[in-house]
Structures are given as structure tokens and as C-alpha cells.
Scaffold this motif. Structure first.
Motif, short mmCIF file in Angstrom:
data_model
loop_
_atom_site.label_atom_id
_atom_site.label_comp_id
_atom_site.label_asym_id
_atom_site.label_seq_id
_atom_site.Cartn_x
_atom_site.Cartn_y
_atom_site.Cartn_z
N LEU A 290 0.83 -1.20 0.00
CA LEU A 290 0.00 0.00 0.00
C LEU A 290 0.87 1.25 0.00
O LEU A 290 1.92 1.29 0.64
N GLN A 291 0.40 2.28 -0.69
CA GLN A 291 1.16 3.52 -0.73
C GLN A 291 1.28 4.15 0.65
O GLN A 291 2.30 4.76 0.98
N THR A 292 0.24 3.98 1.48
CA THR A 292 0.33 4.51 2.84
C THR A 292 1.48 3.85 3.60
O THR A 292 2.21 4.52 4.36
N LEU A 293 1.66 2.55 3.40
CA LEU A 293 2.75 1.85 4.09
C LEU A 293 4.10 2.36 3.60
O LEU A 293 5.02 2.59 4.41
N ILE A 294 4.25 2.54 2.30
CA ILE A 294 5.50 3.05 1.75
C ILE A 294 5.79 4.45 2.29
O ILE A 294 6.93 4.78 2.66
N ASN A 295 4.75 5.29 2.36
CA ASN A 295 4.94 6.63 2.92
C ASN A 295 5.38 6.57 4.38
O ASN A 295 6.24 7.34 4.81
N PHE A 296 4.75 5.67 5.14
CA PHE A 296 5.13 5.52 6.55
C PHE A 296 6.59 5.10 6.67
O PHE A 296 7.37 5.71 7.42
N TYR A 297 6.97 4.05 5.95
CA TYR A 297 8.34 3.55 6.04
C TYR A 297 9.35 4.63 5.63
O TYR A 297 10.42 4.77 6.22
N THR A 298 9.02 5.39 4.58
CA THR A 298 9.93 6.43 4.10
C THR A 298 10.14 7.49 5.17
O THR A 298 11.28 7.87 5.47
N ALA A 299 9.05 7.99 5.75
CA ALA A 299 9.16 9.02 6.79
C ALA A 299 9.88 8.48 8.02
O ALA A 299 10.70 9.16 8.64
N HIS A 300 9.56 7.24 8.38
CA HIS A 300 10.18 6.61 9.55
C HIS A 300 11.68 6.48 9.36
O HIS A 300 12.47 6.80 10.27
N ARG A 301 12.10 6.02 8.19
CA ARG A 301 13.53 5.88 7.90
C ARG A 301 14.23 7.23 7.86
O ARG A 301 15.38 7.38 8.30
N ALA A 302 13.56 8.23 7.33
CA ALA A 302 14.16 9.56 7.29
C ALA A 302 14.38 10.10 8.69
O ALA A 302 15.40 10.74 8.96
N CYS A 303 13.46 9.83 9.59
CA CYS A 303 13.64 10.25 10.99
C CYS A 303 14.83 9.53 11.63
O CYS A 303 15.61 10.14 12.38
#
Length: 353
Positions: A290-303
Motif C-alpha cells: 500500500l502507498q500509505t505503508l511506503i509513505n510511513f516507512y519512508t518518513a520513519h527511515r528519514a527520521c
């Protein structure tokens, strides 16, 4: 070459580094030796090879403090990197000294250090360098994706406890937030609050998104540190420097790992990596996160990367602090962008539901 021993008979890291910077130390007689220092290691580049020395450091997530531990993790690094980087990791070599404190790479004498020996890869074909030079093309990204897809498809699915997995994500988010909120870093309190509220809300309100990944058997023992500087676009791309010191950090959702690589490439200036990676992966595996999951993982990794960048101020000289804080701000801006996308997509999904 000779090394000066300390009063206790051991040799300091500084003495070993000085020795390994000297061309005459190596049996291949290189014309020069370039060195790169990282948080956990020194890498020495000769004409044809790279030698990695692990620093005698100890952190909550790793322990290289003893010679035996460093040998063990050198051998683990060699083993783990064979699937994704065949022909690159050549072995584990001892640095030994004889009775005259003369150093040898052939193991004669008392072993004072262990190093991972690698084939030196062409710097101009590294993924990060291709992005910076504006020479990355979609076919390059697709070839990397093919290698990663083959690796993930051969990996054994791992059935994790769903609550433990979400708990691990939550704990990392808390750690990221608490470190980044350190007043001396000077990061925007409002930006931090907004980013972590959006990430926490998604993790709390949509647990089934994460649980489904586990139920579908998506979790694998992956690379663990999939960054563009660990990818070389040779005729058959190699992905090296697989994380060896903590298996838990390699237990990962491929969607998380691909989002991490995509995020790092985006920070360097390439926006094409994400689409090509996920399209190639989805077409080959049938897994379309899901795109929501990809967005979550991306933001989480950036943090997470922002936190690690900021923490470089602990051991870097003060002259380098502005650089690392600027890097952290770059990551935080990416986190903010993807947290916004996550919140909008989650809201749209809720309305549609």
C-alpha cells in the motif's frame, strides 16, 4: 613495517591505522593507500583492494571491543555478503606482529587485528556517484531491482509476532523523537511534533496494514543498511556492506528496505528510483505494498537517519557539527513531506471507507 607497542604489549588503534595507511605494509605493494573513516570502521583502499578494520567500539547495538569479537564479525560480514556481492568479499586476513614488532599480513606472529579483504569497486559506478553526476538511467535502477528481487525471493519468510513488530517500530519512533528534540540541535519543535503525531496516528489507527505484511510472510532477513553508497552498478550490480553486527536489524519488510533506498536516492536528487524499484519488485513478486505503508516507512527511515546524523555531533570535531545538523535537517524535511502524504492518503482512505 614496525609498530610501537604500548606498555601492556598491545597496539593502539592509532598505531594500526598509521601502519595501514603505509603502502609498504601491503604484500601487493600499492602505489598509494587512501583511507576512509566511518563511525565503526576504517577502510583502506589500495590500487586493487579494500581492507576494512573494525574499530574497538561498543554501543548498545554492537560490541567490537575485543579482538575475538572483531574476528567473529569480520567472518560474519564475509559470509553474509556472498549472496548480494559475489566475488567482492575475498576473505578475512590477520594482521600479525613478530618478536621485533614487524607487521605481516600472512599471519606470522601474534595476531593483533583482523580485516575484511575486498575487491576494490569502481567509484564512478557507485549508485550515489551516478546520481550526483546526473548519469543514472532507468535501466540501471531496474538491474539493481532485479538483483534485490532475486535476493528477497530466495529469502526464508519469517513469522514475527505482530505486536512485537509494531512495538519495535513504536520504540524506534520514540527514540528518534527524543533524540531529535534535544534543544542544542535547534530543530523545529513544531515540525517534530507534526511528523511524529502523523506517524504515531497511522501506527495506532491502522495496525492491520503492518499485521497483514507479517501474515502474508513478507518479513525476511534482508540487507539491513540498503543505501546508494552500498550499491555498485557493474555489469552485474553488487550490493555490499550488508549489516553484520545485529541480526535483529536485518529482519525487515522488503517494502521498508526499498523505501529506505528510494528515500536516500531522493535526498541525493533522484526521484526515478522509487517508481522503478517498486514497479520491478511488484511485477516480479506480485507484492504491491500500500502507498500509505511506503509513505510511513519512508518518513520513519528519514527520521532514523536524521537522528543518526545529529548524533555525529557527539564524536565529530565541532567544525563538522554544522554539516551534520544540515544533513539531519534534510532528512527531517523528507520525513515531513512523507508524513504529510501519509496523513492525506490515510484521510482519503477513511473517507472512501
Amino acid at each position: 613495517m614496525n609498530m610501537q607497542a604500548q606498555p601492556n604489549g598491545d597496539f593502539s588503534l592509532e598505531a594500526k591505522v598509521a601502519l595501514l595507511k603505509t603502502p609498504g605494509t601491503y604484500p601487493e605493494s600499492p602505489t598509494r593507500v587512501d583511507s576512509i573513516e566511518t563511525h565503526m570502521s576504517w577502510v583502506f583502499l589500495t590500487d586493487r583492494h579494500a581492507y576494512k578494520l573494525k574499530k574497538p567500539v561498543r554501543y548498545p547495538y554492537l560490541d567490537f571491543s575485543s579482538l575475538a569479537a572483531r574476528e567473529r564479525f569480520c567472518r560474519e560480514e564475509y559470509r553474509l555478503n556472498q549472496p548480494l556481492a559475489p566475488g567482492v568479499y575475498l576473505g578475512v586476513v590477520p594482521l600479525a606482529v613478530d618478536d621485533t614488532n614487524t607487521a605481516h599480513f600472512d599471519g606470522k606472529g601474534r595476531v593483533v587485528e583482523w580485516l575484511v579483504k575486498m575487491r576494490r569497486l569502481p567509484e564512478d559506478r557507485m549508485l550515489d556517484q551516478l546520481i550526483k553526476a546526473g548519469r543514472l538511467v532507468p535501466v540501471d535502477v531496474a538491474s539493481v531491482a532485479d538483483v534485490l528481487v532475486g535476493f528477497y525471493r530466495k529469502a526464508t519468510p519469517l513469522m514475527l509476532d505482530v505486536n512485537a513488530y509494531r512495538g519495535r517500530l513504536s520504540a524506534t519512533m520514540t527514540r528518534n523523537r527524543d533524540v531529535l528534540a534535544t534543544p542544542s540541535f535547534g530543530f523545529s519543535a513544531e515540525q517534530l511534533r507534526t511528523v511524529f503525531e502523523k506517524l504515531s496516528a497511522f501506527l495506532t489507527n491502522a495496525p492491520e496494514v503492518f499485521d497483514q505484511r507479517i501474515r502474508e510472510g513478507r518479513m525476511v532477513e534482508g540487507h539491513g543498511d540498503l543505501r546508494p553508497e552500498h550499491v555498485c552498478l557493474e555489469s552485474r550490480p553488487v550490493v555490499f556492506d550488508r549489516l553484520e553486527f545485529n541480526r535483529d536489524l536485518r529482519i525487515i519488510d522488503p517494502a521498508d528496505e526499498l523505501a529506505f533506498l528510494s528515500m536516500e536516492c531522493e535526498r541525493l536528487g533522484s526521484t526515478l528510483v522509487r517508481d522503478v524499484l517498486f514497479e520491478t519488485y511488484g511485477r516480479a513478486t506480485g507484492d504491491r505494498p500500500l502507498q500509505t505503508l511506503i509513505n510511513f516507512y519512508t518518513a520513519h527511515r528519514a527520521c532514523l537517519r536524521a537522528r543518526l546524523a545529529a548524533l555525529h555531533t557527539v564524536d565529530a570535531p565541532p567544525s563538522r557539527w554544522p554539516h551534520w545538523l544540515d544533513v539531519a535537517r534534510d532528512y527531517l524535511q523528507i520525513a515531513a513531506d512523507y508524513a504529510d502524504r501519509l496523513a492525506r492518503a490515510a484521510a482519503d482512505s477513511s473517507r472512501c471507507g
